[in-house]
Design an enzyme around this catalytic site. Structure first.
Site, PDB file in Angstrom:
ATOM      1  N   HIS A 115       0.826  -1.213   0.000  1.00 36.63           N
ATOM      2  CA  HIS A 115       0.000   0.000   0.000  1.00 36.63           C
ATOM      3  C   HIS A 115       0.859   1.261   0.000  1.00 36.63           C
ATOM      4  O   HIS A 115       0.378   2.341   0.331  1.00 36.63           O
ATOM      5  CB  HIS A 115      -0.896   0.041   1.230  1.00 36.63           C
ATOM      6  CG  HIS A 115      -1.722  -1.184   1.420  1.00 36.63           C
ATOM      7  ND1 HIS A 115      -2.555  -1.662   0.439  1.00 36.63           N
ATOM      8  CD2 HIS A 115      -1.835  -2.044   2.463  1.00 36.63           C
ATOM      9  CE1 HIS A 115      -3.153  -2.766   0.885  1.00 36.63           C
ATOM     10  NE2 HIS A 115      -2.725  -3.018   2.101  1.00 36.63           N
ATOM     11  N   HIS A 139      -6.878  -4.658  -1.223  1.00 37.77           N
ATOM     12  CA  HIS A 139      -6.123  -5.908  -1.124  1.00 37.77           C
ATOM     13  C   HIS A 139      -6.408  -6.853  -2.270  1.00 37.77           C
ATOM     14  O   HIS A 139      -6.245  -8.052  -2.138  1.00 37.77           O
ATOM     15  CB  HIS A 139      -6.449  -6.625   0.178  1.00 37.77           C
ATOM     16  CG  HIS A 139      -6.111  -5.814   1.379  1.00 37.77           C
ATOM     17  ND1 HIS A 139      -7.041  -5.058   2.034  1.00 37.77           N
ATOM     18  CD2 HIS A 139      -4.941  -5.621   2.004  1.00 37.77           C
ATOM     19  CE1 HIS A 139      -6.454  -4.424   3.036  1.00 37.77           C
ATOM     20  NE2 HIS A 139      -5.185  -4.753   3.036  1.00 37.77           N
TER      21      HIS A 139
END
Lengths: 234, 330
Positions: free
Chosen positions: B56, B218
């Site tokens: 991320h 995700h």
């Protein structure tokens, strides 16, 4: 041979099956590590359908680390081995499965206490305590499409088989069947916990990766009991 | 899928080594996967610790530095870090003023931070935790793990970080962090699926002419799939989804966030549509940040986060920050 057989008298078996000592739990760890390694790609594939495609890799990392830790400083009780494996999973897996499987085994290990061996009923009660610990930590209920959907039927089957007088090997065989059926029964369920729950109805039609890996761990336990039994019979 | 890596197994460690090489102002512990302010613990200051799966970036390690986080724990790709990392981070940044854990609402992060908080408190560190759950795409929280933490994480880390830098006590920093989370909502869209290094192929199938609405960060698929839309249509859908839930009665902060695989030019074009859509709905925007901040590896797409902003929020947003991912005023 009787139930008071000492752990150093070869692979021992009492009237109710193989004796559950530290070596027995270490053989389970080895079988579980092999199973997780062998099935890692399948677990990851299931996880990519409704999760984030890492369940196999995470469990492989955890069980490999747990095996190494147990080899390095082997505890001399079955409870000690389970506790150490649980602690290692918490420290190495991450994600949700690390704390959940870690809690399962750590709690079961604590429940077994300091005994050099455990009776089948004690193992059964310890595993149930571990499964209840998973339920408390994760807050999932049966039917939420989680590892509990394999674990709860497995500990129920184990307990009721022992209750009705079965030995450890057939009781674990019943647990294995229950775990596998429980894992397969997650296919039509809609996930209500974990990452799969974000999919809503789109989680239906896929087998839950956590229930699948839980069934693998139960199968490994059964496999080790059968092998220990055959060896001692031979 | 071609990737600029050595082997999948070392992606996280290799990235941290590179971060250490680029940022001597940070202490990067590659073995324990921690990024820590070099001047930690800062005397009298509440320590801010966050962390989560890798993939991320710049979240979270890229937000360590003056005015934001004191430490970040990096997990495997898309996998929560472990409690040992979090307690180590807490010990490294605690000046005695306590530590705030900033936790995105994912089952793994929640469970690991919860275990870490108990362990750290056993060691005498005062811990407060804030859960980030801003993603409006997860609708029915009774039947899910609850709303995900996404773009609001940046607002919370920046704004609570500025207050901590001023020397506010733990309770005040934790309280502000919770208020900022409650004042923020996000909605994300994917144009492509994400490819993790371990898997090497996309985590779900997304045909060329379609997009996913309501995605997470995700690689989990979204709630709904539709025929491809224009930036204008996507902006209207995202703004409506966020406003329906946020119901602002004043100005907002806006984060137009790229998922990692969408060019900045497209993000700015999308931002123009977001501002147009907000103006049409009479919502004034006081500050806007555009860029790749809360990403999902190579996923193409974007998310929109809006945060209801009062004067104090804007003042703390404008306060100096010096991190690899966000830097102004100093």
């Amino acid at each position: 041979m009787n139930a008071s057989a000492t752990p150093d008298a070869g692979p021992p078996a009492g009237p109710s099956g193989p004796v559950i000592d530290a070596a027995f739990v270490r053989r389970w760890l080895s079988a579980a590590t092999n199973a997780v390694d062998r099935e890692a790609d399948r677990l990851t594939e299931l996880d990519s359908a409704i999760g984030d495609a890492d369940h196999g890799a995470n469990l492989r990392r955890g069980f490999t680390a747990a095996s190494a830790a147990v080899d390095k400083a082997p505890p001399d009780t079955p409870g000690g081995v389970l506790f150490l494996v649980g602690r290692q999973l918490i420290s190495t897996v991450g994600g949700a499965s690390g704390p959940l499987y870690g809690t399962l085994l750590r709690t079961a290990g604590k429940e077994l206490g300091d005994g050099a061996t455990a009776a089948p009923q004690e193992l059964s009660a310890a595993l149930r305590a571990g499964v209840e610990g998973v339920g408390r930590l994760g807050g999932a209920a049966p039917g939420d499409k989680t590892m509990l959907d394999a674990l709860i039927p497995a500990v129920d089957a184990l307990a009721s088989a022992l209750e009705s007088g079965a030995g450890l090997v057939p009781a674990l065989a019943a647990a294995r069947i229950a775990a596998n059926e429980g894992a397969q029964a997650t296919v039509p369920l809609q996930a209500r916990k974990g990452r799969a729950s974000y999919l809503g109805p789109r989680s239906v039609g896929h087998q839950d990766p956590g229930a699948t890996s839980a069934a693998l761990l139960v199968s490994a336990l059964c496999q080790v009991a059968e092998a220990t039994d055959e060896e001692s019979a031979a | 899928m071609k990737m600029l890596i050595n082997v999948p197994e070392t992606v996280v460690a290799d990235g941290l080594r590179g971060m250490a090489a680029a940022h001597p102002e940070l202490t990067v512990d590659v073995d324990n996967r921690l990024v820590v302010r070099r001047d930690a613990p800062v005397a009298g200051k509440v320590g801010l610790v966050s962390g989560g799966g890798s993939g991320h970036e710049p979240l979270h390690g890229g937000f360590v530095g003056r005015g934001m986080l004191d430490a970040a724990c990096a997990g495997e790709i898309f996998t929560s870090p472990v409690p040992d990392q979090m307690t180590r981070a807490a010990a490294a940044v605690d000046s005695g003023a306590g530590v705030l854990f900033i936790v995105k609402n994912y089952t793994g992060d929640v469970l690991n931070f919860q275990m870490a908080a108990e362990l750290a408190e056993d060691e005498g560190v005062r811990i407060a935790s804030v859960l980030i759950n801003d993603d409006v795409a997860v609708t029915d929280s009774l039947f899910t793990a609850g709303r995900r933490g996404t773009g609001a994480t940046l607002f919370v880390e920046k704004i609570a970080g500025a207050l901590a830098e001023e020397g506010a006590p733990l309770e005040a920093v934790a309280d502000l962090a919770k208020r900022i989370n409650e004042a923020s909502r996000s909605f994300g869209v994917a144009l492509t699926a994400v490819t993790t290094p371990a898997k090497g192929s996309p985590t779900f199938d997304l045909p060329a002419g379609e997009l996913e609405l309501g995605i997470g960060i995700h690689g989990e698929p979204g709630r709904e799939r539709r025929a491809m839309m224009t930036a204008r249509e996507i902006a209207d859908a995202a703004v409506d989804a966020v406003l329906e839930d946020l119901r602002p009665d004043g100005p907002v902060l806006a984060l137009v966030n790229g998922m990692g695989g969408t060019p900045l030019l497209e993000l700015y074009g999308f931002n123009a549509e977001v501002h147009r859509a907000l103006a049409e709905r009479n919502v004034p925007v006081v500050r806007t940040l555009v860029g790749n901040y809360v990403t999902s590896l190579d996923m193409a797409g974007c998310s929109l986060t809006l945060c209801r902003a009062d004067d104090e929020t804007v003042r703390l947003w404008d306060a100096p920050v010096s991190t690899p991912g966000l830097r102004w005023g100093c």
